[in-house]
Every structure is written in C-alpha cells, then in structure tokens.
Design a protein around this motif. Structure first.
Motif, mmCIF file in Angstrom:
data_model
loop_
_atom_site.group_PDB
_atom_site.id
_atom_site.type_symbol
_atom_site.label_atom_id
_atom_site.label_comp_id
_atom_site.label_asym_id
_atom_site.label_seq_id
_atom_site.Cartn_x
_atom_site.Cartn_y
_atom_site.Cartn_z
ATOM 1 N N UNK A 1 0.809 -1.213 0.000
ATOM 2 C CA UNK A 1 0.000 0.000 0.000
ATOM 3 C C UNK A 1 0.847 1.270 0.000
ATOM 4 N N UNK A 2 2.162 1.108 -0.125
ATOM 5 C CA UNK A 2 3.046 2.282 -0.083
ATOM 6 C C UNK A 2 2.712 3.290 -1.164
ATOM 7 N N UNK A 3 2.573 2.811 -2.384
ATOM 8 C CA UNK A 3 2.324 3.727 -3.495
ATOM 9 C C UNK A 3 0.981 4.414 -3.350
ATOM 10 N N UNK A 4 0.001 3.685 -2.854
ATOM 11 C CA UNK A 4 -1.319 4.269 -2.657
ATOM 12 C C UNK A 4 -1.260 5.450 -1.698
ATOM 13 N N UNK A 5 -0.416 5.345 -0.682
ATOM 14 C CA UNK A 5 -0.305 6.407 0.322
ATOM 15 C C UNK A 5 0.824 7.386 0.020
ATOM 16 N N UNK A 6 1.467 7.220 -1.109
ATOM 17 C CA UNK A 6 2.557 8.128 -1.470
ATOM 18 C C UNK A 6 3.795 7.952 -0.617
ATOM 19 N N UNK A 7 4.044 6.726 -0.152
ATOM 20 C CA UNK A 7 5.158 6.450 0.749
ATOM 21 C C UNK A 7 6.271 5.708 0.032
ATOM 22 N N UNK A 8 7.480 5.948 0.490
ATOM 23 C CA UNK A 8 8.631 5.225 -0.027
ATOM 24 C C UNK A 8 8.725 3.850 0.632
ATOM 25 N N UNK A 9 9.664 3.057 0.156
ATOM 26 C CA UNK A 9 9.824 1.700 0.695
ATOM 27 C C UNK A 9 10.255 1.731 2.147
ATOM 28 N N UNK A 10 11.189 2.642 2.470
ATOM 29 C CA UNK A 10 11.692 2.755 3.842
ATOM 30 C C UNK A 10 11.256 4.085 4.437
#
Length: 559
Positions: free
Chosen positions: A29-38
């Motif tokens: 869900x990282x991309x959905x929330x605009x988050x990077x991998x780390x």
C-alpha cells in the motif's frame, strides 16, 4: 503541520477505494499512500491519513473477528503507518463501509470532540450495504467532518443517489454544539463510491466511452458526468467543490487487469469532494488548497481503481492595515455569525462506572445511548483575556505588532453579539505528575493536574497504554476519573469555584491491573461523554516502568 506568525496549516491525505470484498493479501500500500519503501526515505508526510473503503468483506465471521481485533484492511494500513509514527485515532464501520483516521503522534493532544455517525440508505434505510459513515473532530480548534459514502448503483438510479445524499445530510447529527450537522463544520470532506455515471445511456455505449478514454478525450467525457450536472443544477452536493478528474474513469475493470469490463459503461464513480466555511469565525479566515487528485491504476484486485487527494488546510488571522501600514485584526467585518450561548461539552446522563470506556472503534449496531451536550456560559471580555492570553487565538491576534487594545475590542464585540470566535481549546491539557515506578499486584495511586477552566465530563477516564501505542483503542486497563458533575448541587459556591481552579487530583488503580514486565507504559486521559459519545485525548504521561516486588517473608518462612 506548521505554524506561522498568523496561523497554522495542516496537510490531509484522503483515500477512497471500493475493494470489492477483497482482502489486502500480497499487495503493498506504499504507493497508494505516497510512501517510499523505507520510512527514512519519506519526505513531507501529511499530518493525517483518512482512509475510506467500500465493500469491505462483511461476512458474519469477519464481523465477529472485527469485534476483537482490527479488520484486515485497518491492520494493513496500521502496520505500514506505525513505522512512520502514526496512530489510529478513530475507526467507524457499517457493514462494508469502513472509515479510519490516522494522525501523527505529535498531534494527539490537539484533537478534541471526536465523534462518529452512520446512516443506512439500502432498502429504504433498513440495510447498511449503502449509506455513509462519518467521523467529526476538532483539529487545533477547527472542526472537520469526514464522510465516507456508498450510494445507489446503476446508470438509471440517479434519483436514488440524490435521495441517498439528502437522507445522509438530514439524518447525520452530532452532539457538539453549533456543529450538529455535516455542513455546520469548518471543513467537510465527502468521498467514496458515489456511483454517479455518465448520461446518454441510450446514445453512448461502453465501447464508445472506452474509445474516448483511449483518445484522451476526458474533457468531453466529463461533461456527461451525472455528479457534475446535479451539482450545477443544485440538486445535490452543491455545497461541495471538486477539481474535475483528469484521470480515466475508475469503474468498471476486469479483476486483476486494467481493462474495462464492457458489461458496464465506464464512469467516475469514485470521488473526493470538499467544502470550507471560510468565514465561520470573526477573527480568522479558513482556506483549503487541493494539491493533488489522482487515481492509482496499478491496483487491480478490485473492479474499482482507488482515488487519492491531498489537501492543505490553513487558518490565518484576519488582518487589515491602518494608514501607516500597520497590521491589525479585523474588527468590523461582517462575517457569518453563528450564535451560541453555551460552550464546552458535558454529558447530562451519567454512564455506569462498571461499563468499559467509550469505544474508540465503533461498529454498526452499537448503542448510541442518550448522551446530550451541555455547555457553560460565554466568558465576558475580561475573563476571556485572563484565561486565554496564552492561547493560539490570542497570540494570532497579537501578531504583526497588533495593538493589544484592538484585540480587547474584538473580544468584547464577539462576546456581546454571541458570534463565534476561533480559539484552540486543545491548548488546555491535563498534566500527569511523574510516576517513579508502578508495582504489579498492588494498588497504585497517580496524581494529575487539572488546569483552570477545564471541564470534566461524566465519563472521563484514564487508560494505561504501552509506550508507542499505535491506536487509541489499545488500552490495557482503565479507571474512570472522579467527577463532581452529579454532586455539584450539593456543593456550596466556594466548593464549586474550586472545581474551576487549577487543582491536583489523585486516582487509584486496582491491584488487579496486570501489566507485563520489561516494558514501558503511559497514561492517557480521555475527556468523554459516554458510549458512542464525544471523546478527546487531553493528557499523556511520561513513560514509566513496572516491577513486581518480592513478598515480605512470613514467620512460617523463618527457621
């Protein structure tokens, strides 16, 4: 969240997704929330994530599971966001509708009067497969209402969708004075699977729509959008704004692909709208900026594509300038006036001391009780100045070398005519005295300081949490605070006045409270009006350790 000399701004990230009863297995869900991998790679994180899902799997066995643990979607989001120090503030679910609010930990003490609502519109209002769930709260003194809706489906059901909207607006009522209805709030965000389709069902086929999308003729296509048309006609959603979608229709797709399912005409069913009452207050102005609005086609587990939008909420001091160019707060501007004779909330009906504290994760069917709202009378200008001279609203008025007397004039004017003045009540908090050590198997007495003017509610409670808790529902034990609400009629005037002064209070936790050794804990004070009532976190203690003392030897142990 950032402060300026003249106010503050807050960033909110909203997600809406019809998940088509699928579970969040084997997806990131990282991309959905605009988050990077780390987490260390993330920059410019929002202050709040608002997650609205529709068609969450609500089979009986899953509903039973959710009574004791977070549903699988909430848990998935929580596992991702806890690494970035977000905490679940509130979750509300009605069958397949699920709404969750996550806040960065640093904001917890600035969120007050949190309350949930739900409205069923399916089968004439008796079934919750359609309808809305909402969460309202005050953020740094401004009120926000978040509505996650799933309206009637199918192209020809336009009138039913309009009726659903009207029913939700009419039936959703909160217990916060002057903010009882959805559009009473300073900010409103309405999102979900609103199910509005494209007009011209007889003249524009699914194949023709797909061809127009392939040609990037979205501007021509959006003119056929039912939601756009009913807003223009003033039939529904006319109080809300929306940046027109510049992404392809988000429904309906073949599961696991980016190919439209030609059994349905593609449409922008998944939307995020917003509203701001810019002139709700006489001393500040409220604005909102939508900084992004997009779909996420890479997610293909559902027949809908998720949609996200980012917003920046701003609260700025209403300033004008004199002939010398000196800034001062606006005093005579005729803004919208909201009359309110009383302020601050307290429950009329008492809650049983043996009942658990107000649930911070609510599910459909929970009893609302009969809690209602009372408030104390308005301060006069002298009391206002005395009690609020350190608060944000006063500091904002003092910005840019404003004359101190000009603020007094504003306050006097506001108090006299009953207008609504912006003030940040979250700057008044409970302070816990340090806890040296907590002894397992023994009664433990804590002390906390109640500031002057703080209103205790009938169901205030203090919970024990692990340090770095990830949800306000994760209390390990609790005790209700001592309250004088039911005894005030027995107190003399001097004793009543004492309750409004700064004072230190003791509370004893039972020896039956069991906490695992080797961990750190914190106390959280909740201001609450009772089950499914109005709740706010108003105090957090410093972390403390626990130990179990060795029992003293008895005479039988001595040779």
């Amino acid at each position: 969240m950032s402060h300026t000399d003249n106010g503050w701004n807050v960033k909110i990230y909203v997600v809406t997704w019809n998940v088509s009863t699928k579970f969040p297995e084997n997806i990131s869900l990282n991309k959905l929330l605009g988050l990077e991998t780390r987490p260390e790679q993330d920059t410019h994180l929002p202050d709040f994530f608002v997650i609205g899902l529709q068609e969450v799997n609500a089979q009986p066995q899953n509903t039973l599971f959710n009574l004791f643990k977070d549903d699988l979607w909430t848990q998935k989001f929580k596992d991702l966001l806890k690494e970035r120090d977000y905490v679940v503030i509130k979750t509300e679910q009605m069958q397949g509708l699920l709404l969750s609010v996550f806040a960065r930990r640093k904001h917890l003490l600035h969120l007050r009067q949190v309350e949930t609502e739900y409205t069923r519109t399916g089968l004439g209002g008796i079934w919750g497969n359609k309808g809305a769930v909402s969460i309202r709260m005050n953020v740094y003194g401004s009120s926000i209402c978040l509505v996650n809706a799933h309206l009637a489906a199918h192209d020809h059901m336009l009138e039913e969708r309009i009726n659903d909207y009207e029913r939700i607006v009419q039936e959703q009522k909160f217990h916060v004075k002057a903010k009882e209805a959805i559009f009473d709030h300073d900010y409103v965000f309405w999102f979900g699977d609103l199910n509005f389709r494209l007009t011209g069902e007889a003249t524009t086929s699914a194949d023709e729509i797909r061809t127009m999308v392939a040609r990037d003729e979205l501007k021509q296509l959006i003119e056929k959008d039912q939601l756009l048309l009913v807003r223009r006609e003033g039939r529904a959603f006319q109080k809300l704004q929306e940046r027109l979608p510049q992404f392809p229709p988000t429904f309906k797709f073949e599961h696991g692909t980016n190919d439209y399912d030609m059994k349905r005409r593609p449409a922008w069913t998944d939307r995020i709208l917003y509203a701001v009452n810019e002139t709700n207050y006489r001393n500040v102005r409220l604005t909102v900026e939508q900084t992004s609005y997009k779909s996420h086609p890479s997610y293909s587990i559902s027949d809908h594509k998720p949609v996200t939008s980012e917003f920046t909420l701003k609260c700025t001091l209403a300033l004008s300038s004199d002939e010398n160019g000196n800034a001062y707060p606006v005093a005579g501007t005729r803004h919208k006036v909201i009359r309110r004779k009383k302020r601050r909330f307290a429950a009329v009906s008492a809650i049983s001391r043996t009942a658990p504290p107000v649930a911070l994760v609510d599910t459909e069917g929970a009893s609302r009780g009969d809690a209602r709202v009372q408030r104390k009378s308005q301060y006069n200008s002298e009391q206002f100045r005395k009690h609020y001279n350190k608060r944000l609203s006063y500091k904002m008025a003092m910005a840019n070398n404003s004359d101190v007397h000009s603020f007094d004039d504003i306050v006097a004017d506001l108090v006299d005519d009953g207008a609504q003045v912006y003030e940040d009540a979250s700057e008044r908090t409970i302070t816990f005295k340090p806890i040296e050590l907590w002894h397992i198997g023994e009664p433990n007495t804590i002390e906390y300081v109640i500031p002057a003017g703080f209103d205790e509610s009938n169901a205030d409670w203090i919970g024990i949490y692990r340090e770095n808790f990830t949800s306000l529902n994760e209390y390990l034990a609790y005790e209700y605070t001592e309250t004088y609400k039911d005894k005030q009629h027995q107190l003399n005037e001097q004793q009543v006045q004492h309750l409004h002064n700064t004072r230190t209070v003791e509370l004893t936790f039972s020896e039956n409270v069991s906490l695992p050794l080797g961990e750190q804990y914190q106390l959280l004070y909740f201001q609450s009006t009772g089950t499914r009532g109005v709740t706010g976190l108003v105090g957090i203690s410093s972390p403390f350790a626990v130990e179990k003392r060795c029992p003293s030897p008895s005479f039988d142990d001595i040779d």
